[in-house]
Design an enzyme around this catalytic site. Structure first.
Site: not given
Length: 550
Positions: A388, A103, A251, A101, A258, A254, A256
């Protein structure tokens, strides 16, 4: 800690010339050894003296003395914060392909990132969801929450739950204030959360599940924002619907991601937000030098990953990877067979070409694991994937596809460093010893004994709270409640073959190293060292003795 104590007790016994148990039974405190005493009594034990107060307090003082003597030997067996820990036996010699992965696996972020996410989501609540502007007075507190907590969506409660679905009392928060134990017990008819109320397989609150589990590191600002807004409504006696609050905060967090708010901020000031670590390149280079194939599957966008990898690895970072997949939409990537791969050109434009082969040096978007397996042939236990997020990164891979999995748990390093301190070792050793005393002395039912036992229970409770504060003042350790593993650790143990603080830990091991999980005795098993712990320094009632003193 229990295992370390046991090893230390064994060493102390040998150093002191301790003999194996024969006719008499004398042993160190069982709790300090991490298990109840198993040495059997071969002859009649004497009844305890009639003065129970003197008897019990003498046992207490003797336990204190032994514990104090035990601490130096325990400190000589400290854990290495840079070690790799194994839940399942695995040899790196069997691994041909390494996956990652992005991040919090290949790249780590500074403390500024969570403040950025918190502030941006808070402003979205105000500007787009019409929340009171006064919530802007709340700032992000990095010391409030820990990963793995559960949130009761309907009751607006944040809490820590153990592996058996029991709430750890004292860790239930409404807003920023702890909820009294009595109130928690009244709300849940005890402290157990039924299975049907727990979060779903991926930790989400859906289809009647009232609990949401926060499993990834990015969720720390979300938990804190939820708690702060709850606090504001409660303090100002504002009536609100907790379900709506949860959805609005979710939301906003999210969005922040998207809407690119987080990505643009990091790209604009990459040195502020990314912790540069040349060891990431060292790990990748070591694997490449040994002929290992490598791939990257991340939910982050192409330009964001490219700039970050150039910063931490170098401009030639793509040369190290055989396949790079961005915006994969995990965990859907591992389950949805319908989405094909799309090629991304150097300008970030999506191409319409049909993908017949995943080429080295090329970046692909979306796709699915089934197509990935078909195009690469990388199947089964020869693949080791690191991430993670216990659910989104690892669960499907180990359960459905037989890949080996490695969990990156950054908190592990700081917790081990705490566990290695003398203060922690002193506290935990005495806590375990005191627990052993309570277990074995509870057979004394006279009023004087019961009064003393109540004093010991009060001390034990205070020490448990002290132990929690070593890690996090509100919720304690990521891995343990007072006596049980956390729900987080339960899932970690199930879905990760190995776990470590960072990928850099791989540099401490040869590419053919085999990881062996520690064989810790089950509750009904006899530890191999138990009869050697009878060193003649401390004795407590055993089974046959307790029969006489009831």
């Amino acid at each position: 800690m229990a295992a370390a104590a046991a090893r230390s007790l064994l060493a102390a016994g040998r150093a002191g010339g301790g003999r194996r148990c024969r006719a008499r039974t004398r042993t160190l405190p069982a709790a300090a050894a991490g298990a109840a005493p198993y040495c059997t009594v071969a002859r009649q034990q004497r009844r305890p003296p009639p003065d129970m107060r003197s008897y019990l307090w003498s046992r207490y003082r003797e336990a204190k003395r032994v514990t104090k003597e035990l601490v130096p030997s325990i400190m000589s067996n400290m854990l290495n914060p840079d070690a790799i820990f194994s839940n399942n036996e695995m040899s790196l010699s069997d691994i041909e392909i390494y996956g990652f992965d992005y991040d919090y696996t290949l790249v780590f972020y500074s403390k500024h990132l969570h403040t950025l996410i918190f502030n941006a989501a808070r402003d979205l609540l105000i500007n787009e969801h019409r929340y009171p502007a006064e919530i802007r007075k709340y700032d992000y507190d990095p010391n409030f929450a820990i990963r793995g907590l559960h949130y009761d969506v309907h009751r607006a409660l944040l809490m820590k739950i153990d592996a058996f679905h029991y709430i750890q009392l004292g860790t239930v928060y409404r807003g920023l204030s702890v909820v009294p134990d009595e109130e928690v017990i009244a709300m849940y008819d005890g402290s157990h959360v039924p299975l049907e109320q727990m979060s779903d397989f991926y930790g989400k609150s859906s289809q009647g599940n009232t609990m949401k589990q926060f499993m990834d590191i990015f969720s720390l600002p979300e938990m804190t924002l939820l708690s702060c807004v709850n606090e504001y409504f409660l303090k100002n006696n504002i009536d609100y619907e907790p379900v709506h609050l949860y959805k609005d905060v979710k939301d906003s967090i999210r969005d922040v991601h998207i809407k690119g708010i987080m990505y643009r901020a990091i790209e604009a000031d990459i040195e502020k937000y990314i912790c540069y670590a040349e060891q990431t390149r060292a790990v990748l280079a070591k694997l490449a030098d040994h002929g290992k194939k490598m791939f990257l599957i991340t939910n982050s966008p192409s330009s964001f990953v490219d700039k970050g990898m150039k910063f931490i690895v170098g401009k030639d970072w793509r040369d190290l990877f055989d396949v790079v997949i961005v915006q994969a939409d995990k965990p859907n990537f591992f389950n949805d067979k319908r989405r094909p791969f799309r090629k991304v050109n150097e300008r970030g434009v999506l191409l319409w070409d049909k993908i017949h082969k995943l080429q080295k040096g090329q970046i692909y978007k979306q796709g699915n694991l089934y197509e990935f397996l078909k195009l690469t042939g990388w199947r089964g236990s020869k693949v080791l994937y690191f991430g993670d997020h216990i659910y989104s990164d690892l669960a499907d891979l180990t359960l459905k596809h037989g890949w080996r999995t490695g969990a990156i748990i950054p908190e592990l390093r700081s917790e081990i460093k705490i566990m290695n301190t003398e203060k922690y070792i002193q506290t935990m050793t005495w806590l375990q010893t005191l627990t052993g005393l309570l277990e074995h002395m509870q057979v004394h039912r006279d009023p004087d004994s019961q009064m003393i036992l109540e004093e010991w229970k009060k001390e034990r409770k205070e020490m448990r709270e002290m132990n929690r504060n070593f890690f996090n003042a509100q919720f304690g350790s990521l891995f343990r409640t007072d006596e049980n593993p956390t729900y987080f650790l339960r899932r970690l143990s199930r879905f990760a073959d190995i776990y470590m603080a960072s990928l850099s830990c791989l540099l401490n091991y040869e590419p053919d190293y085999t990881f062996y999980p520690r064989r810790t005795p089950l509750q009904h098993e006899l530890p191999g060292w138990s009869d050697q712990l009878c060193t003649g320094t401390f004795r407590i009632p055993f089974l046959q003795e307790t029969v006489q003193i009831k």
